[in-house]
Design a protein around this motif. Structure first.
Motif, PDB file in Angstrom:
ATOM      1  N   ILE A   1      11.201   4.823 -11.099  1.00 64.26           N
ATOM      2  CA  ILE A   1       9.980   4.369 -10.411  1.00 64.26           C
ATOM      3  C   ILE A   1       9.523   3.035 -10.992  1.00 64.26           C
ATOM      4  O   ILE A   1       9.090   2.136 -10.268  1.00 64.26           O
ATOM      5  N   ASN A   2       9.659   2.880 -12.294  1.00 64.65           N
ATOM      6  CA  ASN A   2       9.234   1.669 -12.995  1.00 64.65           C
ATOM      7  C   ASN A   2      10.276   0.561 -12.955  1.00 64.65           C
ATOM      8  O   ASN A   2      10.090  -0.473 -13.580  1.00 64.65           O
TER       9      ASN A   2
ATOM     10  N   ILE B   1       3.979   1.495  -0.953  1.00 64.10           N
ATOM     11  CA  ILE B   1       4.769   1.566  -2.183  1.00 64.10           C
ATOM     12  C   ILE B   1       3.927   2.128  -3.328  1.00 64.10           C
ATOM     13  O   ILE B   1       4.419   2.920  -4.135  1.00 64.10           O
ATOM     14  N   GLU B   2       2.651   1.748  -3.380  1.00 62.98           N
ATOM     15  CA  GLU B   2       1.782   2.275  -4.427  1.00 62.98           C
ATOM     16  C   GLU B   2       1.556   3.769  -4.261  1.00 62.98           C
ATOM     17  O   GLU B   2       1.509   4.510  -5.249  1.00 62.98           O
ATOM     18  N   ILE B   3       1.433   4.230  -3.022  1.00 64.22           N
ATOM     19  CA  ILE B   3       1.253   5.664  -2.774  1.00 64.22           C
ATOM     20  C   ILE B   3       2.511   6.431  -3.164  1.00 64.22           C
ATOM     21  O   ILE B   3       2.435   7.494  -3.788  1.00 64.22           O
TER      22      ILE B   3
ATOM     23  N   TYR C   1       4.880   9.624  -9.789  1.00 65.43           N
ATOM     24  CA  TYR C   1       4.337   9.947 -11.108  1.00 65.43           C
ATOM     25  C   TYR C   1       3.738  11.350 -11.149  1.00 65.43           C
ATOM     26  O   TYR C   1       3.792  12.020 -12.187  1.00 65.43           O
TER      27      TYR C   1
ATOM     28  N   MET D   1       0.828  -1.200   0.000  1.00 65.26           N
ATOM     29  CA  MET D   1       0.000   0.000   0.000  1.00 65.26           C
ATOM     30  C   MET D   1       0.868   1.258   0.000  1.00 65.26           C
ATOM     31  O   MET D   1       0.612   2.187  -0.748  1.00 65.26           O
TER      32      MET D   1
ATOM     33  N   ALA E   1       4.704   5.476  -5.382  1.00 70.85           N
ATOM     34  CA  ALA E   1       4.787   5.451  -6.844  1.00 70.85           C
ATOM     35  C   ALA E   1       3.852   6.488  -7.453  1.00 70.85           C
ATOM     36  O   ALA E   1       4.212   7.174  -8.408  1.00 70.85           O
ATOM     37  N   LEU E   2       2.664   6.605  -6.908  1.00 66.14           N
ATOM     38  CA  LEU E   2       1.712   7.606  -7.401  1.00 66.14           C
ATOM     39  C   LEU E   2       2.254   9.019  -7.199  1.00 66.14           C
ATOM     40  O   LEU E   2       2.183   9.855  -8.105  1.00 66.14           O
TER      41      LEU E   2
END
Length: 95
Positions: A45-46, A3-5, A11, A1, A7-8
């Motif tokens: 990031i990717n 890590i997704e934040i 971006y 969770m 990453a967002l």
């Protein structure tokens, strides 16, 4: 969770860097490095899955070429703006 934040947020930062780079380029300032930094950050990031090292190197060469192509334009326009000041007319022709 988390890590997704992150990453967002990364971006979002990439998008802001691209927009800032385009705005700077539109007003004849060197914003191409912000766009290059945005592509490098997006690749990081990717985990370099979609944007690999050859693409980053190509973007780097394109940024360097953009600076060399844009440099004569800046070199030719700077003396004209200085020529408007008093005494700058001689600098325009001698510079």
């Amino acid at each position: 969770m988390v890590i997704e934040i992150l990453a967002l947020l990364g971006y979002v930062l990439v998008a802001l860097l691209v927009v800032a780079g385009l705005v700077l380029s539109a007003i004849n300032l060197p914003g191409i490095w912000l766009v290059f930094l945005a592509s490098l950050l997006a690749a990081f990031i990717n985990r370099f899955d979609e944007i690999s090292w050859p693409w980053i190197i190509l973007f780097l060469f394109m940024a360097i070429a953009g600076i060399f192509v844009g440099q004569p334009d800046r070199a030719l326009s700077a003396p004209r703006s200085l020529a408007q000041e008093s005494g700058g007319l001689l600098g325009r022709y001698w510079g």
